[in-house]
Write a protein that holds these residues in place. Sequence first.
Motif, short mmCIF file in Angstrom:
data_model
loop_
_atom_site.label_atom_id
_atom_site.label_comp_id
_atom_site.label_asym_id
_atom_site.label_seq_id
_atom_site.Cartn_x
_atom_site.Cartn_y
_atom_site.Cartn_z
N GLU A 250 0.86 -1.12 0.09
CA GLU A 250 -0.06 0.11 0.02
C GLU A 250 0.93 1.17 -0.06
OE1 GLU A 250 -3.09 -0.11 3.13
OE2 GLU A 250 -4.05 -1.57 1.91
N THR A 251 1.83 1.06 -0.67
CA THR A 251 2.76 2.31 -0.77
C THR A 251 2.11 3.47 -1.53
OG1 THR A 251 4.95 1.06 -0.91
CG2 THR A 251 4.96 3.31 -1.72
N TRP A 252 1.29 3.19 -2.24
CA TRP A 252 0.47 4.43 -3.15
C TRP A 252 -0.48 5.12 -2.11
CZ3 TRP A 252 -4.88 4.33 -4.45
CH2 TRP A 252 -5.67 3.25 -4.11
N LEU A 253 -1.03 4.47 -1.19
CA LEU A 253 -1.86 5.13 -0.33
C LEU A 253 -0.91 5.88 0.75
CD1 LEU A 253 -4.64 2.10 0.24
CD2 LEU A 253 -4.72 4.32 -0.79
N ASP A 254 0.04 5.20 1.27
CA ASP A 254 1.17 5.83 2.27
C ASP A 254 1.46 7.13 1.72
OD1 ASP A 254 0.53 3.79 4.11
OD2 ASP A 254 2.38 2.72 3.59
N ASN A 255 1.88 7.11 0.56
CA ASN A 255 2.54 8.17 0.05
C ASN A 255 1.29 9.55 -0.28
OD1 ASN A 255 4.96 6.93 -0.33
ND2 ASN A 255 4.85 6.81 -2.54
N ALA A 256 0.22 9.12 -0.57
CA ALA A 256 -1.00 9.91 -0.84
C ALA A 256 -1.13 10.58 0.56
CB ALA A 256 -2.25 9.18 -1.41
N THR A 314 1.26 19.88 -2.14
CA THR A 314 2.27 19.06 -1.09
C THR A 314 2.56 17.84 -2.02
OG1 THR A 314 0.45 18.40 -0.08
CG2 THR A 314 1.67 20.18 0.87
N SER A 315 3.54 17.10 -1.59
CA SER A 315 4.30 15.81 -2.14
C SER A 315 4.35 14.71 -1.03
CB SER A 315 5.51 15.96 -2.82
OG SER A 315 5.46 17.25 -3.75
N TRP A 316 4.46 13.67 -1.62
CA TRP A 316 4.61 12.49 -0.78
C TRP A 316 5.91 12.50 0.28
CZ3 TRP A 316 9.02 9.46 -0.15
CH2 TRP A 316 9.68 9.63 -1.35
N ASP A 317 6.81 13.22 0.05
CA ASP A 317 8.09 13.46 0.51
C ASP A 317 7.94 14.75 1.32
OD1 ASP A 317 8.53 14.87 -1.68
OD2 ASP A 317 10.57 14.62 -1.58
N GLN A 318 7.03 15.57 1.38
CA GLN A 318 7.18 16.92 2.11
C GLN A 318 7.68 16.77 3.25
OE1 GLN A 318 5.34 19.11 -0.47
NE2 GLN A 318 7.14 20.29 0.45
N ASP A 319 8.81 17.86 3.53
CA ASP A 319 9.50 18.21 4.89
C ASP A 319 8.49 18.51 5.64
OD1 ASP A 319 10.93 18.86 7.10
OD2 ASP A 319 12.39 19.86 5.73
N MET A 320 7.91 18.08 6.84
CA MET A 320 7.08 18.77 7.60
C MET A 320 7.42 19.74 8.19
SD MET A 320 4.18 17.23 7.10
CE MET A 320 3.26 17.90 8.39
N GLY A 321 8.79 19.99 8.64
CA GLY A 321 9.35 21.25 9.13
C GLY A 321 9.22 22.37 8.21
N ALA A 322 9.28 22.15 6.80
CA ALA A 322 8.92 23.24 6.02
C ALA A 322 7.52 23.58 5.85
CB ALA A 322 9.66 22.79 4.66
N VAL A 323 6.63 22.49 6.06
CA VAL A 323 5.23 22.95 6.13
C VAL A 323 4.89 23.69 7.33
CG1 VAL A 323 3.25 21.64 6.44
CG2 VAL A 323 4.59 20.59 4.80
N GLU A 324 5.41 23.39 8.45
CA GLU A 324 5.26 24.25 9.56
C GLU A 324 5.46 25.50 9.47
OE1 GLU A 324 3.31 23.30 11.80
OE2 GLU A 324 3.13 20.93 11.97
N LYS A 325 6.74 25.79 8.77
CA LYS A 325 7.53 27.08 8.58
C LYS A 325 6.28 27.94 7.55
CE LYS A 325 12.30 25.93 9.19
NZ LYS A 325 13.51 25.78 8.63
N LEU A 326 6.15 27.25 6.50
CA LEU A 326 5.03 27.72 5.47
C LEU A 326 3.80 28.37 6.28
CD1 LEU A 326 4.29 29.14 2.76
CD2 LEU A 326 3.66 26.61 1.86
N ALA A 327 3.32 27.16 7.19
CA ALA A 327 1.87 27.68 7.69
C ALA A 327 2.24 28.84 8.66
CB ALA A 327 1.68 26.16 8.61
N GLU A 328 3.20 28.96 9.47
CA GLU A 328 3.38 30.09 10.19
C GLU A 328 3.62 31.47 9.38
OE1 GLU A 328 3.58 32.58 13.29
OE2 GLU A 328 3.01 30.49 13.21
#
Length: 333
Positions: A250-256, A314-328
């Motif tokens: 289920e890699t396709w589901l985990d990535n999504a 957003t992508s399957w490999d998105q850096d959550m640190g970068a996500v949090e920075k963009l959110a802020e």
Amino acid sequence: MRFFSDNAAPACPAVMAALQDANQLDTAYDGDQWSARIDAAISDLFETEAVGIWVTTGTAANGLALSAMCPPWGSILCHRFAHIEQDEAGAPGFYAHGAKLTLLDGPGAKVASQAIDDAMAAIRKDVHQVQPACLSVTNATEYGLAYGRNEMAALGEAAKRHKLKFHVDGARFANAVVSTGCSPAELTWKAGVDALSFGFIKNGGMSAELLVLFDTALADTIRVMKKRAGHLQSKGRFAAAQILAMLENETWLDNARAANIAATVLAEACGERLVYPVEANELFVKMTPDEAAAIRAQGFDFYDWAAGEVRLVTSWDQDMGAVEKLAEAIRRL
């Protein structure tokens, strides 16, 4: 910090490992051991007999499917913002030798069954007007909205009512499955879908997409057209291996799921700036040019979209640190 396209994301580790494993002598074209396993894997996933035909691009998957379902003198109903209308350089008409697109409207690039009824009612049943032969919708849509089981069933009923073949552009089908909680079967053949362009590249694949045929009678025609179109790779095992690697475990589901979660974090920060609800991994956000420039100055990369709007993906490999920075950064606007 990349948020401009999931097309630009790396191939996931499972795909890279599968490519290495497939790098051995085997039969050419689609006669290899990996290609031979696809039909069974797809039939198991979708809970019905299906045929899977690998190709190298989503445009090819769409074009091949639509050309097999629509004659050159027919038309394909689709949303005016559909990828096949906006972003494929006329490929459906090219593959189908002149078939035209009949454009429908609807918020968030969604097609409703009433729009199909209205379009069909406006077309005279005579030789002077092009007669629709096929319906094509995108799930998730070009604006990131997901069709659920009831919506897909209503579209399927409309297609059947008007004797239309039913195609789904599933470039982000995995994201729609995760978002809706529906099974792949519920979003496809159980709703009357004849063919699905099953996207893998946006979701961690490298160079392989899959055309899934629930109307298996289309398969022989599409195989010939695939060769004629230049999409029968001599070392097709590398394409098949990518697809199988994504389906296994289920890699396709985990990535999504990872991409959708990252989008949800950004959606919470965007609040009323959102143009549409976030139901997959795309966000359309109201920003002035000055605000967008201020965000980019902090190292974030994304596309301008309509006037006063930007698109974040957003992508399957998105850096959550970068996500949090963009959110802020968005919260501080």
